[in-house]
Design a protein around this motif. Structure first.
Motif, PDB file in Angstrom:
ATOM      1  N   GLN A  32      -2.824  -5.799  10.666  1.00 49.53           N
ATOM      2  CA  GLN A  32      -1.576  -5.212  11.157  1.00 49.53           C
ATOM      3  C   GLN A  32      -1.624  -3.689  11.071  1.00 49.53           C
ATOM      4  O   GLN A  32      -1.248  -2.985  12.016  1.00 49.53           O
ATOM      5  CB  GLN A  32      -0.392  -5.739  10.332  1.00 49.53           C
ATOM      6  CG  GLN A  32      -0.046  -7.189  10.571  1.00 49.53           C
ATOM      7  CD  GLN A  32       1.007  -7.685   9.591  1.00 49.53           C
ATOM      8  OE1 GLN A  32       1.055  -7.274   8.436  1.00 49.53           O
ATOM      9  NE2 GLN A  32       1.865  -8.586  10.067  1.00 49.53           N
ATOM     10  N   ALA A  33      -2.085  -3.181   9.921  1.00 48.56           N
ATOM     11  CA  ALA A  33      -2.155  -1.735   9.742  1.00 48.56           C
ATOM     12  C   ALA A  33      -3.161  -1.107  10.695  1.00 48.56           C
ATOM     13  O   ALA A  33      -2.921  -0.036  11.266  1.00 48.56           O
ATOM     14  CB  ALA A  33      -2.511  -1.404   8.296  1.00 48.56           C
ATOM     15  N   ALA A  57       0.851  -1.188   0.000  1.00 51.19           N
ATOM     16  CA  ALA A  57       0.000   0.000   0.000  1.00 51.19           C
ATOM     17  C   ALA A  57       0.888   1.240   0.000  1.00 51.19           C
ATOM     18  O   ALA A  57       1.905   1.282   0.703  1.00 51.19           O
ATOM     19  CB  ALA A  57      -0.918  -0.003   1.220  1.00 51.19           C
ATOM     20  N   SER A 115       5.772   2.992   0.845  1.00 49.30           N
ATOM     21  CA  SER A 115       4.993   1.774   0.643  1.00 49.30           C
ATOM     22  C   SER A 115       5.181   0.865   1.833  1.00 49.30           C
ATOM     23  O   SER A 115       6.262   0.808   2.423  1.00 49.30           O
ATOM     24  CB  SER A 115       5.424   1.068  -0.644  1.00 49.30           C
ATOM     25  OG  SER A 115       6.833   0.899  -0.691  1.00 49.30           O
ATOM     26  N   VAL A 116       4.122   0.151   2.187  1.00 48.41           N
ATOM     27  CA  VAL A 116       4.174  -0.767   3.320  1.00 48.41           C
ATOM     28  C   VAL A 116       3.605  -2.116   2.915  1.00 48.41           C
ATOM     29  O   VAL A 116       2.618  -2.192   2.175  1.00 48.41           O
ATOM     30  CB  VAL A 116       3.407  -0.210   4.539  1.00 48.41           C
ATOM     31  CG1 VAL A 116       4.038   1.080   5.035  1.00 48.41           C
ATOM     32  CG2 VAL A 116       1.933   0.005   4.223  1.00 48.41           C
ATOM     33  N   GLN A 150       9.217  -4.071   6.707  1.00 45.53           N
ATOM     34  CA  GLN A 150       7.908  -4.105   6.064  1.00 45.53           C
ATOM     35  C   GLN A 150       7.555  -2.791   5.372  1.00 45.53           C
ATOM     36  O   GLN A 150       6.393  -2.562   5.047  1.00 45.53           O
ATOM     37  CB  GLN A 150       6.826  -4.423   7.105  1.00 45.53           C
ATOM     38  CG  GLN A 150       6.944  -5.818   7.710  1.00 45.53           C
ATOM     39  CD  GLN A 150       5.895  -6.047   8.782  1.00 45.53           C
ATOM     40  OE1 GLN A 150       5.963  -5.484   9.874  1.00 45.53           O
ATOM     41  NE2 GLN A 150       4.906  -6.874   8.476  1.00 45.53           N
ATOM     42  N   ASP A 186      -8.634   2.675   4.128  1.00 48.84           N
ATOM     43  CA  ASP A 186      -7.593   1.641   4.123  1.00 48.84           C
ATOM     44  C   ASP A 186      -6.485   2.024   5.097  1.00 48.84           C
ATOM     45  O   ASP A 186      -5.693   2.932   4.826  1.00 48.84           O
ATOM     46  CB  ASP A 186      -7.011   1.471   2.720  1.00 48.84           C
ATOM     47  CG  ASP A 186      -6.215   0.182   2.566  1.00 48.84           C
ATOM     48  OD1 ASP A 186      -5.368  -0.099   3.452  1.00 48.84           O
ATOM     49  OD2 ASP A 186      -6.408  -0.535   1.576  1.00 48.84           O
ATOM     50  N   VAL A 232      -0.947   4.251   7.089  1.00 43.59           N
ATOM     51  CA  VAL A 232       0.400   4.033   7.629  1.00 43.59           C
ATOM     52  C   VAL A 232       1.438   4.543   6.633  1.00 43.59           C
ATOM     53  O   VAL A 232       2.420   5.199   7.015  1.00 43.59           O
ATOM     54  CB  VAL A 232       0.638   2.545   7.942  1.00 43.59           C
ATOM     55  CG1 VAL A 232       2.088   2.319   8.370  1.00 43.59           C
ATOM     56  CG2 VAL A 232      -0.306   2.076   9.042  1.00 43.59           C
ATOM     57  N   LEU A 254       1.925  -4.583   4.667  1.00 46.00           N
ATOM     58  CA  LEU A 254       1.165  -4.961   5.860  1.00 46.00           C
ATOM     59  C   LEU A 254      -0.183  -5.517   5.426  1.00 46.00           C
ATOM     60  O   LEU A 254      -0.728  -5.107   4.393  1.00 46.00           O
ATOM     61  CB  LEU A 254       0.925  -3.743   6.755  1.00 46.00           C
ATOM     62  CG  LEU A 254       2.134  -2.981   7.290  1.00 46.00           C
ATOM     63  CD1 LEU A 254       1.668  -1.662   7.907  1.00 46.00           C
ATOM     64  CD2 LEU A 254       2.891  -3.812   8.318  1.00 46.00           C
ATOM     65  N   ASP A 255      -0.744  -6.416   6.230  1.00 47.74           N
ATOM     66  CA  ASP A 255      -2.128  -6.788   5.972  1.00 47.74           C
ATOM     67  C   ASP A 255      -3.028  -5.811   6.724  1.00 47.74           C
ATOM     68  O   ASP A 255      -2.570  -4.978   7.524  1.00 47.74           O
ATOM     69  CB  ASP A 255      -2.398  -8.244   6.338  1.00 47.74           C
ATOM     70  CG  ASP A 255      -2.160  -8.570   7.819  1.00 47.74           C
ATOM     71  OD1 ASP A 255      -2.330  -7.663   8.668  1.00 47.74           O
ATOM     72  OD2 ASP A 255      -1.801  -9.720   8.113  1.00 47.74           O
ATOM     73  N   LEU A 256      -4.314  -5.897   6.481  1.00 46.55           N
ATOM     74  CA  LEU A 256      -5.248  -4.930   7.073  1.00 46.55           C
ATOM     75  C   LEU A 256      -5.260  -4.971   8.600  1.00 46.55           C
ATOM     76  O   LEU A 256      -5.222  -3.908   9.240  1.00 46.55           O
ATOM     77  CB  LEU A 256      -6.650  -5.160   6.512  1.00 46.55           C
ATOM     78  CG  LEU A 256      -6.856  -4.699   5.062  1.00 46.55           C
ATOM     79  CD1 LEU A 256      -8.173  -5.232   4.518  1.00 46.55           C
ATOM     80  CD2 LEU A 256      -6.825  -3.175   4.969  1.00 46.55           C
ATOM     81  N   ARG A 275      -3.754   0.613   5.753  1.00 44.31           N
ATOM     82  CA  ARG A 275      -2.412   0.408   5.201  1.00 44.31           C
ATOM     83  C   ARG A 275      -1.926   1.679   4.511  1.00 44.31           C
ATOM     84  O   ARG A 275      -0.755   2.077   4.660  1.00 44.31           O
ATOM     85  CB  ARG A 275      -2.417  -0.760   4.220  1.00 44.31           C
ATOM     86  CG  ARG A 275      -2.821  -2.099   4.828  1.00 44.31           C
ATOM     87  CD  ARG A 275      -3.028  -3.139   3.752  1.00 44.31           C
ATOM     88  NE  ARG A 275      -4.080  -2.727   2.817  1.00 44.31           N
ATOM     89  CZ  ARG A 275      -4.400  -3.394   1.713  1.00 44.31           C
ATOM     90  NH1 ARG A 275      -3.756  -4.520   1.402  1.00 44.31           N
ATOM     91  NH2 ARG A 275      -5.367  -2.959   0.914  1.00 44.31           N
TER      92      ARG A 275
END
Length: 298
Positions: free
Chosen positions: A41-42, A11, A34-35, A83, A256, A261, A37-39, A258
């Motif tokens: 985690q974010a 993302a 950009s990261v 990440q 979102d 973040v 991460l899954d949702l 992500r």
């Protein structure tokens, strides 16, 4: 049976985007973060930051940069280690390189990336020629322009430095031919004043290391039109196998975590305050867009 190639989803968001106003000394750098991460985690990260900032709704990186938020800032950068990624572009260097990419060679969607031509030395010679660079920006700002602005062409040549040998290849005929293609919106020409386009390409190249395709989820940006993204993907596929860009989608950042973040990280990385240099230096470096090594992992 052919094994399926693993892919990764990242993302993205930016900080410092100023449209075609690329020479504003108050905003010299654009960062593209950009990261991976899954949702969940974010969402967890955003919840921690929201608690630290004591805000339930809107929050930005400048709030996290306040002295009292230093522990939260350091926590974030530690949490994202391995990440996240930041690509930084010096806008003045970007504009200087564009002069050569546009008027001394056939422009491609590799312009401004590590897969394009290296104009570092020549562009450095133009860095402080602000009058000439401003004339170039004015000339190539062609949105809603339908006729050649010959006065702008005259100003471009009138301000052209005589002591930069590489500029001798820039002829009026060449400039007018390219400008007419820009005015006619030739889709094969990359937009000369949109650094987010090569930033997207470089982000994809970074995450695709090792041959994994990349799916990109990006904050909504008018510069990243479907046609431009498709041409970025096609160019990358012509140079790197397997094709690096798997898919691209734009989302509202409010929906979102992500992207939220990534927005935090981009905003933090863009501010080169003295007290942040040591903290950020391992993670991102502000470099010209043609450099072989221009970004690093958090």
């Amino acid at each position: 049976m052919t094994a399926q190639v693993p892919w990764i989803e990242v993302a993205c968001d930016e900080s410092g985007f100023s449209g075609t106003n690329l020479l504003d000394p108050a905003s010299p750098v654009i960062t593209h973060a950009s990261v991976a991460l899954d949702l969940p985690q974010a969402a967890e990260i955003i919840a921690v930051l929201r608690t630290s900032l004591r805000r339930s709704s809107e929050y930005k990186s400048n709030q996290l940069l306040r002295p009292e938020q230093r522990p939260a800032l350091e926590w974030l950068l530690t949490r994202l280690r391995g990440q996240a990624h930041v690509h930084a572009i010096d806008k003045t260097a970007y504009v200087a390189a564009r002069v050569f990419e546009l008027f001394t060679e056939e422009p491609t969607y590799g312009a401004g990336t590590s897969l394009g031509s290296d104009h570092a030395e020549d562009a450095a010679a133009l860095r402080h020629r602000t009058g000439f660079l401003a004339a170039f920006v004015e000339l190539t700002r062609t949105k809603r322009v339908r006729l050649m602005d010959h006065a702008a062409v005259d100003r471009f040549f009138a301000t052209m430095p005589a002591d930069v040998p590489a500029l001798r290849a820039v002829t009026r005929a060449r400039v007018e031919t390219v400008m007419q293609r820009l005015i006619d919106e030739d889709p094969e020409l990359p937009p000369p004043l949109e650094p987010l386009v090569p930033a997207l390409a470089e982000t994809v190249l970074y995450w695709s290391a090792g041959g994994r395709p990349v799916s990109v989820v990006h904050d909504e940006q008018s510069a990243l039109t479907p046609g431009r993204v498709a041409r970025v993907g096609a160019f990358l596929a012509s140079r790197v196998q397997p094709a690096p860009l798997r898919s691209f989608a734009q989302v509202d950042s409010r929906d979102d975590p992500r992207v939220q973040v990534a927005d935090f990280l981009a905003g933090i990385a863009r501010r080169r305050r003295p007290d942040l240099l040591e903290l950020l230096e391992p993670y991102t470096r502000t470099t010209a867009p043609w450099a072989a090594t221009k970004s690093s992992q958090v």
